[in-house]
Scaffold this motif. Structure first.
Motif, PDB file in Angstrom:
ATOM      1  N   VAL A 166      35.535  83.173  64.887  1.00 35.96           N
ATOM      2  CA  VAL A 166      36.649  82.664  65.681  1.00 35.96           C
ATOM      3  C   VAL A 166      36.702  81.137  65.637  1.00 35.96           C
ATOM      4  CG1 VAL A 166      37.609  82.499  68.028  1.00 35.96           C
ATOM      5  CG2 VAL A 166      36.848  84.705  67.133  1.00 35.96           C
ATOM      6  N   ARG A 167      35.560  80.489  65.676  1.00 43.86           N
ATOM      7  CA  ARG A 167      35.567  79.018  65.585  1.00 43.86           C
ATOM      8  C   ARG A 167      36.145  78.543  64.263  1.00 43.86           C
ATOM      9  NH1 ARG A 167      29.923  77.347  68.562  1.00 43.86           N
ATOM     10  NH2 ARG A 167      30.714  77.663  70.668  1.00 43.86           N
ATOM     11  N   ALA A 168      35.806  79.215  63.185  1.00 46.65           N
ATOM     12  CA  ALA A 168      36.378  78.846  61.879  1.00 46.65           C
ATOM     13  C   ALA A 168      37.887  79.077  61.877  1.00 46.65           C
ATOM     14  CB  ALA A 168      35.708  79.657  60.769  1.00 46.65           C
ATOM     15  N   GLY A 188      47.092  74.903  64.970  1.00 49.53           N
ATOM     16  CA  GLY A 188      47.894  75.762  65.838  1.00 49.53           C
ATOM     17  C   GLY A 188      47.157  76.972  66.386  1.00 49.53           C
ATOM     18  N   ASN A 189      46.117  77.425  65.705  1.00 47.65           N
ATOM     19  CA  ASN A 189      45.436  78.640  66.146  1.00 47.65           C
ATOM     20  C   ASN A 189      44.728  78.475  67.484  1.00 47.65           C
ATOM     21  OD1 ASN A 189      46.316  80.008  63.914  1.00 47.65           O
ATOM     22  ND2 ASN A 189      44.326  80.102  62.906  1.00 47.65           N
ATOM     23  N   ALA A 190      44.003  77.376  67.662  1.00 49.61           N
ATOM     24  CA  ALA A 190      43.248  77.183  68.908  1.00 49.61           C
ATOM     25  C   ALA A 190      44.189  77.132  70.101  1.00 49.61           C
ATOM     26  CB  ALA A 190      42.399  75.920  68.828  1.00 49.61           C
ATOM     27  N   ASP A 191      45.299  76.398  69.991  1.00 51.93           N
ATOM     28  CA  ASP A 191      46.250  76.302  71.100  1.00 51.93           C
ATOM     29  C   ASP A 191      46.901  77.655  71.388  1.00 51.93           C
ATOM     30  OD1 ASP A 191      45.739  73.598  71.481  1.00 51.93           O
ATOM     31  OD2 ASP A 191      47.420  72.958  70.220  1.00 51.93           O
ATOM     32  N   ALA A 192      47.304  78.364  70.339  1.00 51.22           N
ATOM     33  CA  ALA A 192      47.938  79.673  70.524  1.00 51.22           C
ATOM     34  C   ALA A 192      46.971  80.658  71.179  1.00 51.22           C
ATOM     35  CB  ALA A 192      48.422  80.225  69.185  1.00 51.22           C
TER      36      ALA A 192
END
Length: 85
Positions: A46-48, A54-58
């Motif tokens: 998940v960290r990768a 955009g992925n972390a914010d979403a």
């Protein structure tokens, strides 16, 4: 949200437990019956995935929406004495 589905589900469950009960990721994983190896795998994957723009914010927004829905429905975290095995 497109990503590693199994690891995102596992990570989301851990994060939601942390949001409601507090504590570490390891404590939340133990509470959920997730093995240390599965926790490590989900964390690394998940960290990768979150490094993609955009992925972390979403992901964070999705977790917050789930928490709002759960609290609006009156869903509360079980007490520590009601620990699942």
């Amino acid at each position: 949200m497109n990503g590693p589905a199994r690891q995102l589900r596992r990570d989301a469950a851990i994060r939601l437990v942390q949001m409601t009960r507090g504590g570490s990721r390891a404590a939340a994983a133990r509470y959920l019956g997730i093995t240390p190896g599965a926790l490590q795998s989900a964390t690394v994957t998940v960290r990768a995935w979150q490094k993609v723009p955009g992925n972390a914010d979403a992901y964070q927004e999705a977790l917050e929406r789930i928490a709002e829905i759960a609290s609006g429905a009156g869903i509360k975290a079980p007490s520590s004495t009601a620990h699942r095995s």
